[in-house]
Design a protein around this motif. Structure first.
Motif, short mmCIF file in Angstrom:
data_model
loop_
_atom_site.label_atom_id
_atom_site.label_comp_id
_atom_site.label_asym_id
_atom_site.label_seq_id
_atom_site.Cartn_x
_atom_site.Cartn_y
_atom_site.Cartn_z
N ARG A 212 14.11 -6.84 3.75
CA ARG A 212 13.45 -7.39 4.95
C ARG A 212 12.61 -6.36 5.70
N GLY A 213 13.07 -5.12 5.78
CA GLY A 213 12.35 -4.12 6.56
C GLY A 213 11.41 -3.27 5.75
N VAL A 214 11.19 -3.62 4.49
CA VAL A 214 10.35 -2.79 3.61
C VAL A 214 9.04 -3.52 3.34
N LEU A 215 7.95 -2.95 3.85
CA LEU A 215 6.63 -3.54 3.66
C LEU A 215 5.95 -2.93 2.44
N LEU A 216 5.12 -3.71 1.79
CA LEU A 216 4.41 -3.20 0.61
C LEU A 216 3.62 -1.94 0.95
N ARG A 217 2.99 -1.92 2.11
CA ARG A 217 2.14 -0.76 2.45
C ARG A 217 2.95 0.52 2.61
N ASP A 218 4.26 0.40 2.87
CA ASP A 218 5.10 1.57 3.09
C ASP A 218 5.64 2.17 1.78
#
Length: 223
Positions: A72-78
């Motif tokens: 949930r807290g992991v974005l592709l951009r990161d």
């Protein structure tokens, strides 16, 4: 530049279901701030899966999902993905449907386009009751090499009997025991519904556009 000021890029992803030939694949456009939890939901939609099984992403040596870190807290951009780089997605740890996901391109946001969107794909995804790649390949062989000729014969004979029967005779009286006829019809229906070469991108995109993300996921993607 703060996190909220980072411009949104569009990730063009090519997703290939491993271990099956001819290839089953999808090409997606998703926003760079899409959480992995949302990407999981998108993959479930484009492969027509039920979202009832364990799943996981394997990215840069780390596991996310049912047996790893939260998605949930992991974005592709990161994730620090580079063009051409691959990562893995597994659906249903028992059947082990494994997808190879490659970042094909980083694209500018098109203001009038709705994201996420599927822009390409080939062949229907295997149904989850196949219990894995080998089960699906066996079903493909069965479908291709052994059409239900016996069921076709039962239905053809029933139709011929009805045409030859007296118009005043009921269907039950003409055919007698209907169990064999019903079984034959069910067999032919199952054969017809199994369409391995069929992929309806329009239906997939209509479904994607109808998705409503949770408030938590929306906040994460806009943070």
């Amino acid at each position: 530049m703060t996190t909220s000021e980072i411009p949104c890029n569009i990730y063009q992803l090519r997703v290939v279901l491993r271990g099956i030939s001819p290839l089953i694949w999808r090409r997606l456009l998703v926003c760079s701030e899409t959480p992995l939890a949302q990407l999981h939901t998108i993959l479930q939609v484009v492969f027509a899966w039920s979202d009832e099984h364990l799943h996981g992403f394997h990215i840069h040596g780390r596991e996310y999902g049912s047996s790893g870190a939260s998605t949930r807290g992991v974005l592709l951009r990161d994730l620090g993905l580079h063009r051409g780089e691959r990562f893995r997605y597994v659906h249903d740890f028992g059947a082990h449907w494994e997808c190879d996901i490659r970042l094909e391109a980083l694209l500018p946001l098109a203001p009038r386009r709705v994201y996420p969107v599927c822009i390409g794909g080939k062949r229907a995804a295997p149904s989850e009751d196949c219990w894995g790649t080998w089960g699906y390949l066996e079903r493909l062989d069965q479908h291709r090499l052994y059409p239900p000729l016996e069921a076709m014969g039962v239905v053809a004979e029933a139709i011929s009997t009805l045409f030859a029967a007296d118009p005043q005779t009921s269907v039950r009286a003409a055919l007698g025991d209907l169990d064999a006829f019903r079984e034959a019809v069910d067999c032919l229906a199952a054969y017809e519904q199994f369409r391995p070469d069929h992929f309806d991108r329009h239906t997939v995109n209509t479904y994607l556009q109808s998705l409503v993300w949770s408030a938590e996921e929306t906040a994460l993607s806009q943070s």
